[in-house]
Write a protein that holds these residues in place. Structure first.
Motif, mmCIF file in Angstrom:
data_model
loop_
_atom_site.group_PDB
_atom_site.id
_atom_site.type_symbol
_atom_site.label_atom_id
_atom_site.label_comp_id
_atom_site.label_asym_id
_atom_site.label_seq_id
_atom_site.Cartn_x
_atom_site.Cartn_y
_atom_site.Cartn_z
ATOM 1 N N MET A 1 0.873 -1.188 0.172
ATOM 2 C CA MET A 1 0.021 0.007 -0.029
ATOM 3 C C MET A 1 0.767 1.324 0.039
ATOM 4 S SD MET A 1 -2.796 -0.982 2.803
ATOM 5 C CE MET A 1 -3.395 0.463 2.855
ATOM 6 N N ASP A 2 0.663 2.208 -0.961
ATOM 7 C CA ASP A 2 1.083 3.577 -0.858
ATOM 8 C C ASP A 2 0.922 4.152 0.744
ATOM 9 O OD1 ASP A 2 1.719 6.419 -0.954
ATOM 10 O OD2 ASP A 2 1.171 6.198 -3.384
ATOM 11 N N PRO A 3 1.886 4.554 1.200
ATOM 12 C CA PRO A 3 1.551 5.287 2.777
ATOM 13 C C PRO A 3 0.665 6.362 2.620
ATOM 14 C CG PRO A 3 4.008 5.004 1.774
ATOM 15 C CD PRO A 3 3.140 4.804 0.878
ATOM 16 N N GLN A 4 0.572 6.960 1.478
ATOM 17 C CA GLN A 4 -0.536 7.851 1.464
ATOM 18 C C GLN A 4 -1.994 7.269 1.599
ATOM 19 O OE1 GLN A 4 1.129 11.175 -1.780
ATOM 20 N NE2 GLN A 4 0.267 9.462 -2.577
ATOM 21 N N GLN A 5 -2.220 6.056 1.216
ATOM 22 C CA GLN A 5 -3.378 5.119 1.246
ATOM 23 C C GLN A 5 -3.660 4.911 3.000
ATOM 24 O OE1 GLN A 5 -3.951 1.925 -1.047
ATOM 25 N NE2 GLN A 5 -2.908 2.894 -2.768
ATOM 26 N N ARG A 6 -2.456 4.694 3.431
ATOM 27 C CA ARG A 6 -2.324 4.164 4.958
ATOM 28 C C ARG A 6 -2.728 5.607 5.745
ATOM 29 N NH1 ARG A 6 3.666 1.696 5.089
ATOM 30 N NH2 ARG A 6 3.790 0.756 3.121
ATOM 31 N N LEU A 7 -2.137 6.469 5.591
ATOM 32 C CA LEU A 7 -2.654 7.812 6.522
ATOM 33 C C LEU A 7 -3.987 8.044 5.966
ATOM 34 C CD1 LEU A 7 0.651 9.837 5.463
ATOM 35 C CD2 LEU A 7 0.150 9.084 7.735
ATOM 36 N N LEU A 8 -4.427 8.010 4.807
ATOM 37 C CA LEU A 8 -5.924 8.415 4.583
ATOM 38 C C LEU A 8 -6.835 7.524 5.485
ATOM 39 C CD1 LEU A 8 -5.685 8.908 0.670
ATOM 40 C CD2 LEU A 8 -6.478 10.535 2.450
ATOM 41 N N LEU A 9 -6.645 6.060 5.500
ATOM 42 C CA LEU A 9 -7.298 5.322 6.342
ATOM 43 C C LEU A 9 -7.426 5.896 7.769
ATOM 44 C CD1 LEU A 9 -6.364 1.623 4.881
ATOM 45 C CD2 LEU A 9 -8.583 2.719 4.951
ATOM 46 N N ALA B 1 -0.422 -4.312 -7.933
ATOM 47 C CA ALA B 1 -1.420 -3.778 -8.483
ATOM 48 C C ALA B 1 -2.243 -2.776 -7.926
ATOM 49 C CB ALA B 1 -2.587 -4.969 -8.939
ATOM 50 N N THR B 2 -2.237 -2.741 -6.664
ATOM 51 C CA THR B 2 -2.896 -1.806 -5.779
ATOM 52 C C THR B 2 -2.011 -0.526 -5.414
ATOM 53 O OG1 THR B 2 -1.994 -2.630 -3.550
ATOM 54 C CG2 THR B 2 -3.904 -3.694 -4.438
ATOM 55 N N THR B 3 -0.479 -0.666 -5.586
ATOM 56 C CA THR B 3 0.138 0.262 -5.731
ATOM 57 C C THR B 3 0.158 1.337 -6.705
ATOM 58 O OG1 THR B 3 1.883 -1.190 -4.596
ATOM 59 C CG2 THR B 3 2.675 1.088 -5.172
ATOM 60 N N MET B 4 0.060 0.878 -8.045
ATOM 61 C CA MET B 4 0.050 1.660 -8.914
ATOM 62 C C MET B 4 -1.104 2.631 -9.337
ATOM 63 S SD MET B 4 2.852 1.039 -10.761
ATOM 64 C CE MET B 4 2.280 1.494 -12.651
ATOM 65 N N PRO B 5 -2.219 2.387 -9.239
ATOM 66 C CA PRO B 5 -3.385 3.117 -9.930
ATOM 67 C C PRO B 5 -3.715 4.176 -8.656
ATOM 68 C CG PRO B 5 -3.969 0.918 -9.930
ATOM 69 C CD PRO B 5 -3.028 0.849 -9.176
ATOM 70 N N GLY B 6 -3.856 5.528 -8.729
ATOM 71 C CA GLY B 6 -4.317 6.640 -7.889
ATOM 72 C C GLY B 6 -5.752 6.460 -7.449
ATOM 73 N N THR B 7 -6.434 5.520 -8.037
ATOM 74 C CA THR B 7 -7.838 5.423 -7.686
ATOM 75 C C THR B 7 -8.003 4.910 -6.277
ATOM 76 O OG1 THR B 7 -9.970 4.456 -8.708
ATOM 77 C CG2 THR B 7 -8.102 2.980 -8.679
ATOM 78 N N PHE B 8 -7.087 4.134 -5.946
ATOM 79 C CA PHE B 8 -7.377 3.221 -4.482
ATOM 80 C C PHE B 8 -7.029 4.222 -3.655
ATOM 81 C CE2 PHE B 8 -5.859 -0.668 -7.072
ATOM 82 C CZ PHE B 8 -6.935 -1.348 -6.659
ATOM 83 N N ALA B 9 -6.578 5.422 -3.656
ATOM 84 C CA ALA B 9 -6.790 6.501 -2.683
ATOM 85 C C ALA B 9 -8.169 6.699 -1.931
ATOM 86 C CB ALA B 9 -6.346 7.832 -2.939
ATOM 87 N N ALA B 10 -9.208 6.838 -3.075
ATOM 88 C CA ALA B 10 -10.664 6.905 -2.442
ATOM 89 C C ALA B 10 -11.393 5.723 -2.542
ATOM 90 C CB ALA B 10 -11.325 7.891 -3.657
ATOM 91 N N ASN B 11 -10.891 4.596 -3.424
ATOM 92 C CA ASN B 11 -11.668 3.510 -3.299
ATOM 93 C C ASN B 11 -11.622 2.375 -2.384
ATOM 94 O OD1 ASN B 11 -11.456 3.030 -7.203
ATOM 95 N ND2 ASN B 11 -12.584 4.309 -5.946
ATOM 96 N N ARG B 12 -10.182 2.423 -1.773
ATOM 97 C CA ARG B 12 -9.706 1.854 -0.681
ATOM 98 C C ARG B 12 -10.810 2.213 0.760
ATOM 99 N NH1 ARG B 12 -6.003 -1.967 0.709
ATOM 100 N NH2 ARG B 12 -4.589 -1.382 -1.091
ATOM 101 N N LEU B 13 -10.949 3.406 0.734
ATOM 102 C CA LEU B 13 -11.682 3.854 1.767
ATOM 103 C C LEU B 13 -12.969 3.372 1.719
ATOM 104 C CD1 LEU B 13 -10.344 7.787 2.137
ATOM 105 C CD2 LEU B 13 -9.755 5.816 3.577
ATOM 106 N N SER B 14 -13.685 3.720 0.651
ATOM 107 C CA SER B 14 -14.947 2.862 0.302
ATOM 108 C C SER B 14 -15.363 1.708 0.700
ATOM 109 C CB SER B 14 -15.504 3.321 -1.046
ATOM 110 O OG SER B 14 -15.471 4.766 -1.321
#
Length: 700
Positions: free
Chosen positions: A105-113, A160-173
């Motif tokens: 996971m991009d650390p940005q996704q972790r911080l958002l969670l 595959a979850t590191t590459m797309p920026g879409t996971f920043a929002a989609n992972r939260l959902s």
């Protein structure tokens, strides 16, 4: 916004024309929960203390934070930025995320969670209460330094979850089971504010009932630094001086901001705390008037004036503006000019609504750096705190205002020293602006919220039940300390009790305290272990309270509203949950550990994946195939093959869709045959898969 050297002087400026449309005056939107983590501050209250102190958190960046940085290419030997203490850690276990997934996971996704959780807590809303709702997620992200590290690591299914920026929002959902729109926005440094504008529009259109808005930036690769320094966008001296005469560029900063929004009418009806009110948002682009990487003052003035009018206000109603100014002399002056031009529309002698009849300009980039996609949202948090406290803090890094600002000194002024903003007959109002490298611009108009309609301070409630819970006993003890440090004699004990009863997730480790007043509660929180260590709540409770207390301590969820027959108090922001982070980073890449932090406890040590063991001598046919399948399954799951039960469903062993894809590829390479993931899904257990692979037939 980042700004290149392609514009060396301002074009002739013109006052913006009157708007050609009727004001929309959409329904106001409330920010009911706000959370942030920036250099030197872990929540909005700490951010407020930081900006009031005038301290800058900008410092030299360790080489491990910017792998690949070449000083000769960048023409700068040292890099300075505002850094978070640790970006390699994450409480994966709390969110039910495997260590392999966490590392990918991009650390940005972790911080958002984590900060989404805190934003819900700040609103007094348990995250599970949003599950299944039409809550939208709108996140601004414009870079992924972590993605740039992938070539130095091992590519696997989780990449595959590191590459797309879409996971920043989609992972939260996905994580919180939110069913509204889920959108990642990239408009460079305007990303977070554009996400906010989309959320406000979606709420007004009833596309969602609530909205989570976020912005984030993490620095962990040297590529962006080299590119921006060669473009002469960053300060070569390592100092951010917004609006200052010596400013020579901006400084990057890490951080994350998460906001929870509701329509204001809904928030008031639900008894939510209101952090600030958004009267209006507006978005635009400079068109052909701006440079490729520079802002146009006239275009920005048009947007500011239009947004204020759409809010049903005049520029003379605005007393403060938290700008995007980061230390670029041209664009800082362009922004100040834009506010002056917008104010000029109200008349040549028009005044702002701030102290001394001025419109005051602020910027916090000298304190924490330019947070890129999160820059506008952290500016909004600061502006909301200005409205709440009625104080204008000085601009950190501002010594002598830039000469060009003197032209507007009568109406638009930078904040050079802390200034009191006295209460008035109307609420204080502020503008927040942001603009991105491509020319995207955003403006938001904020309003000071009205105080709650009633207070519970004068109501006697007898003994109050104060439930605390966490995922682990250690986290529970830290939460108790945090709450003790936060509470003061002015806190309403009933509001504290009600918030902890209904506005927090009820987790396994539990402690139940009792108190009749805020002073007693503060004292009880200071006692190690509290009441639960001595067998349960203290005497003096009614039989009904005792029943609820016993049920809750036994792990049940209870209806706390039964204790409030005459009406419930307001929920209020309290101490955020103390996560217990462990280190997670891409295998083969050096983790940016930053400053040593002994409070970080490594809960999931990264195991080195074992190579698939070859079949033992003499083992052929079915035995060899069985060994191959189980060895590779163990490699994928990072478990010992002998501990894998071939009759247990693969899903129960932890094989998800991403791991199944990797497992099938490994089998195909080893067996020299086509093994599709569908074969693994269809056969459910290792035993059935082995039979299918052995005979090319379906098992019974």
């Amino acid at each position: 916004m980042t700004y290149g050297p392609d514009i060396t002087e301002f074009p002739a400026l013109r006052a913006p024309a009157a708007p050609e449309h009727r004001p929309r005056r959409g329904a106001p939107v409330a920010v009911v929960g706000a959370a942030c983590r920036v250099p030197g501050a872990n929540d909005p209250a700490e951010l407020w203390r930081l900006v009031r102190s005038g301290q800058s958190m900008i410092g030299k960046v360790p080489a491990e934070r910017i792998p690949g940085y070449d000083a000769a290419t960048a023409r700068t030997p040292e890099v300075h930025a505002g850094l978070l203490d640790r970006v390699d850690t994450f409480d994966a276990e709390f969110f039910g995320i495997s260590s392999r997934m966490a590392a990918a996971m991009d650390p940005q996704q972790r911080l958002l969670l984590e900060e989404t959780w805190h934003a819900c807590e700040a609103a007094g809303i348990a995250p599970s209460d949003l599950a299944g709702s039409r809550t939208g997620v709108f996140v601004g992200v414009n870079t992924s330094d972590y993605r740039e590290l992938l070539p130095a690591s091992k590519i696997d299914a989780f990449s595959a979850t590191t590459m797309p920026g879409t996971f920043a929002a989609n992972r939260l959902s996905q994580q919180f089971d939110l069913r509204g729109p889920s959108i990642t926005v990239d408009t460079a440094s305007a990303s977070g504010m554009n996400a906010l504008a989309l959320a406000v529009a979606a709420l007004r259109a009833s596309e969602c009932t609530a909205a989570l808005v976020g912005g984030v930036f993490v620095l962990c690769n040297g590529l962006g630094e080299m590119v921006f320094r060669r473009a002469r966008m960053l300060s070569p001296g390592g100092r951010a001086g917004p609006l200052d005469a010596t400013a020579d560029g901006y400084i990057r900063g890490e951080g994350v901001v998460c906001l929870l929004l509701k329509p204001l009418a809904t928030a008031l009806a639900d008894g939510d705390p209101v952090f600030t009110v958004i009267r209006e948002t507006g978005t635009a682009h400079d068109g052909g008037r701006g440079g490729l990487t520079s802002a146009d003052a006239t275009a920005l003035a048009d947007l500011i004036a239009r947004t204020v009018v759409d809010a049903g206000l005049e520029m003379t109603d605005i007393g403060y503006a938290e700008g995007h100014s980061g230390g670029n002399p041209l664009t800082d002056l362009a922004e100040a000019t834009a506010f002056a031009l917008a104010l000029e529309r109200s008349g040549a002698e028009a005044q702002g609504a701030g102290p001394d009849g001025a419109l005051w300009l602020g910027s916090l980039k000298g304190a924490v750096g330019h947070l890129e996609a999160a820059a506008g949202l952290v500016s909004l948090v600061k502006a909301a705190m200005v409205l709440h406290h009625g104080l204008l803090p000085p601009v950190t890094g501002l010594g002598t205002p830039a000469p060009g600002l003197r032209e507007f000194a009568a109406s638009v002024r930078p904040v050079e020293r802390e200034t009191t903003w006295a209460a008035a007959r109307t609420p204080h109002r502020a503008c927040v602006t942001a603009f991105g490298i491509g020319g995207s611009t955003v403006c938001a108009v904020l309003e000071q919220p009205s105080p709650p309609a009633h207070s519970m301070h004068t109501v006697s409630h007898g003994q109050l039940l104060i439930p605390l819970s966490a995922a682990t006993p250690a986290a529970l003890d830290r939460l108790r300390h945090r709450l003790h440090d936060l509470l003061t004699p002015v806190h309403d004990p009933a509001a504290v009790a009600w918030t902890l009863q209904t506005g927090r997730e009820q987790l396994p480790a539990r402690l139940l305290l009792t108190a009749t007043g805020i002073g007693e509660l503060i004292d009880v929180l200071a006692r190690p272990g509290g009441e639960a260590e001595h067998g349960g709540p203290s005497a003096g409770l009614t039989s009904h309270q005792q029943t609820l207390a016993a049920a809750w301590l036994a792990g049940q969820n209870v209806d706390w509203s039964q204790l409030w027959p005459h009406g419930t108090p307001h929920r209020i922001p309290l101490a955020p949950y103390p996560f217990e982070p462990a280190a997670h980073w891409l295998p083969g890449c050096q983790a940016p550990t930053g400053s040593p932090d002994q409070s970080i406890r490594r809960r999931h040590p990264e195991a080195t994946p074992a190579s698939p063991s070859p079949p033992a001598p003499g083992r052929t046919g079915g035995d060899a195939l069985r060994d191959t399948v189980l060895n590779m399954l163990g490699t994928v799951l990072r478990r010992e093959p002998e501990n894998l039960d071939p009759y247990v469903p693969l899903r129960d062993l932890g094989l998800d869709s991403l791991l199944a894809a990797e497992f099938s590829l490994m089998l195909a390479e080893q067996l020299d045959r086509d093994v599709r993931p569908e074969l693994i899904y269809r056969h459910g257990t290792a035993h059935k898969l082995i039979i299918a692979l052995e005979g090319g037939r379906e098992p019974a």
